[in-house]
Scaffold this motif. Structure first.
Motif, PDB file in Angstrom:
ATOM      1  N   GLU A  18       0.851  -1.188   0.000  1.00  0.00           N
ATOM      2  CA  GLU A  18       0.000   0.000   0.000  1.00  0.00           C
ATOM      3  C   GLU A  18       0.892   1.244   0.000  1.00  0.00           C
ATOM      4  O   GLU A  18       2.039   1.211   0.426  1.00  0.00           O
ATOM      5  CB  GLU A  18      -0.897   0.018   1.243  1.00  0.00           C
ATOM      6  N   ARG A  19       0.333   2.364  -0.516  1.00  0.00           N
ATOM      7  CA  ARG A  19       1.049   3.639  -0.559  1.00  0.00           C
ATOM      8  C   ARG A  19       0.271   4.684   0.236  1.00  0.00           C
ATOM      9  O   ARG A  19      -0.950   4.617   0.345  1.00  0.00           O
ATOM     10  CB  ARG A  19       1.210   4.124  -2.009  1.00  0.00           C
ATOM     11  N   THR A  62      -2.621   4.824  -3.782  1.00  0.00           N
ATOM     12  CA  THR A  62      -2.505   4.213  -5.111  1.00  0.00           C
ATOM     13  C   THR A  62      -1.864   2.826  -5.059  1.00  0.00           C
ATOM     14  O   THR A  62      -1.557   2.252  -6.096  1.00  0.00           O
ATOM     15  CB  THR A  62      -1.673   5.110  -6.046  1.00  0.00           C
ATOM     16  N   ASP A  75      -0.487   7.605  -0.549  1.00  0.00           N
ATOM     17  CA  ASP A  75      -1.448   8.382  -1.349  1.00  0.00           C
ATOM     18  C   ASP A  75      -2.624   7.546  -1.833  1.00  0.00           C
ATOM     19  O   ASP A  75      -3.471   8.029  -2.602  1.00  0.00           O
ATOM     20  CB  ASP A  75      -0.739   9.038  -2.536  1.00  0.00           C
ATOM     21  N   GLY A  94      -5.886  -0.224  -1.728  1.00  0.00           N
ATOM     22  CA  GLY A  94      -5.804   1.195  -2.015  1.00  0.00           C
ATOM     23  C   GLY A  94      -6.025   2.052  -0.789  1.00  0.00           C
ATOM     24  O   GLY A  94      -6.539   3.171  -0.871  1.00  0.00           O
ATOM     25  N   TYR A 119      -1.708  -1.334  -3.484  1.00  0.00           N
ATOM     26  CA  TYR A 119      -2.616  -2.485  -3.512  1.00  0.00           C
ATOM     27  C   TYR A 119      -2.376  -3.333  -2.269  1.00  0.00           C
ATOM     28  O   TYR A 119      -1.347  -3.192  -1.617  1.00  0.00           O
ATOM     29  CB  TYR A 119      -2.421  -3.292  -4.807  1.00  0.00           C
TER      30      TYR A 119
END
Length: 406
Positions: free
Chosen positions: A245-246, A250, A248, A255, A252
């Motif tokens: 996961e990020r 974006t 921002d 999300g 997975y």
């Protein structure tokens, strides 16, 4: 029976503690198959009974109780002067090699059992985490430096060990509790275990990276379910699921953004990416640790900025294994860190750009050389090409070993 002591060192058995109540056939089989020379039992604490009498087995130890027992053991280890005494890079280097070799065997076995559909047990991998934890406590840069330079092992197993060490080092820098650092190490070891479970065609002999991206992404799902079946703490299971996961949103698989990602998940994203870029699977692409740090700092929205700053402090501005250019026009590899000034590490010089050839190796403590030399910056690919160095990965290991040998 109650096991009071397992004779020999803990490398000879797969158990994460030396004292426990033996109540099941599986543990008994693993004990018999181990290299333990002898077992001392406590008849007053076991279930010793006369023939024919019913035996009342103790209920299985819960994950919460296991964590409490581990914390008690770690506190006891801290009270022993020889257990976690700070060492130098040179003194810890050999011990770190032993831990790495032991860890590869344990992790490879766990991945194989995953492929065979067997659940992983916490006591199988806990000794690896404990060994890495102890090494990091004794000298935080030795194990990470070794794994940065060591290439003679299967990529996934090495990556798991390296990421575990990075997670523990980061947790140490963030002043997490012993319990949290242990969980962080487990996440590093297990978060890519789902790769071993990816569905592939019969007879597949290829590289898992050649599978479609959508299929590869499913490793977080397989990994989450695999780790969950072993009875690990929910925080460990969740972080294994979240490590792509990020911040921002974006990333997975969900999300999730910001603090919706768990603390261990945000730590794992940084440590996993750093080791992937600093230790590419096939030797291609980004590999210099200092350049990796720069790239990660420039990837806006990917990582928790506060945790990333702590990570940079933990591994150093120029992490062990970085190839740097000195003001003396020499190339050198960072072999140790300076806790007082991360920009002035200890380096091992090996090549002169002025002379255009390799020179007699010299270890220089830049923090105590009275300004005679300093780092200009990380060596880029053009400088490395100009030096026409042989196998860089093998050279790194030799330089580190030579520096530690004195």
């Amino acid at each position: 029976m109650f096991i009071h002591k397992l004779e020999g060192n803990w490398f000879s058995h797969p158990f994460w503690r030396g004292r426990f109540l033996l109540t099941d056939e599986d543990r008994l089989a693993r004990l018999r198959a181990s290299d333990v020379a002898a077992v001392i039992i406590d008849t007053e604490r076991g279930c010793d009974v006369e023939d024919g009498e019913p035996v009342a087995f103790m209920a299985p130890i819960t994950p919460r109780r296991r964590r409490q027992m581990l914390l008690e053991e770690q506190k006891a280890a801290q009270r022993q002067p020889n257990a976690l005494t700070p060492r130098s890079m040179a003194r810890e280097f050999g011990r770190a090699e032993q831990v790495a070799d032991m860890g590869v065997k344990v992790i490879s076995r766990a991945f194989i059992e995953a492929r065979l559909g067997k659940a992983i047990q916490p006591e199988v991998v806990a000794p690896v985490v404990e060994a890495v934890f102890a090494s990091v406590q004794r000298y935080p840069h030795a194990f990470n430096g070794l794994m940065r330079c060591k290439r003679d092992m299967e990529y996934l197993f090495r990556h798991a060990l390296a990421t575990a060490a990075l997670m523990i080092s980061l947790g140490r820098q963030m002043k997490l509790t012993h319990e949290q650092m242990h969980d962080a190490g487990l996440v590093g070891l297990l978060m890519d275990s789902g790769i071993a479970l990816l569905p592939v065609p019969d007879g597949w002999q290829g590289d898992w990276r050649d599978l479609p991206e959508r299929a590869v992404r499913e490793h977080v799902l397989f990994g989450r379910d695999f780790v969950a079946t072993g009875g690990f703490d929910e925080a460990v299971v969740r972080a294994c699921y979240e490590h792509h996961e990020r911040m921002d949103g974006t990333g997975y698989p969900e999300g999730v953004a910001g603090e919706g990602i768990s603390l261990l998940g945000r730590m794992a994203a940084i440590c996993d990416t750093y080791d992937d870029l600093a230790n590419p699977f096939d030797g291609d692409g980004v590999s210099d640790p200092a350049r990796v740090i720069e790239m990660m700092q420039g990837d806006a929205g990917a990582y928790d900025p506060d945790i990333l700053r702590e990570f940079i402090v933990a591994v150093g501005v120029y992490p062990v294994g970085s190839i740097v250019l000195l003001a003396s026009h020499r190339l050198a590899m960072v072999v140790d860190q300076n806790p007082d000034d991360p920009a002035m590490p200890t380096v091992r010089c090996f090549y002169s750009l002025k002379l255009g050839r390799a020179v007699a190796q010299e270890t220089v403590d830049l923090g105590n050389c009275y300004g005679k030399d300093r780092i200009v910056g990380a060596a880029d690919s053009a400088l490395l090409a100009q030096a026409n160095l042989p196998n860089l990965s093998q050279m790194r290991m030799k330089l580190l070993a030579a520096a530690c040998a004195g």
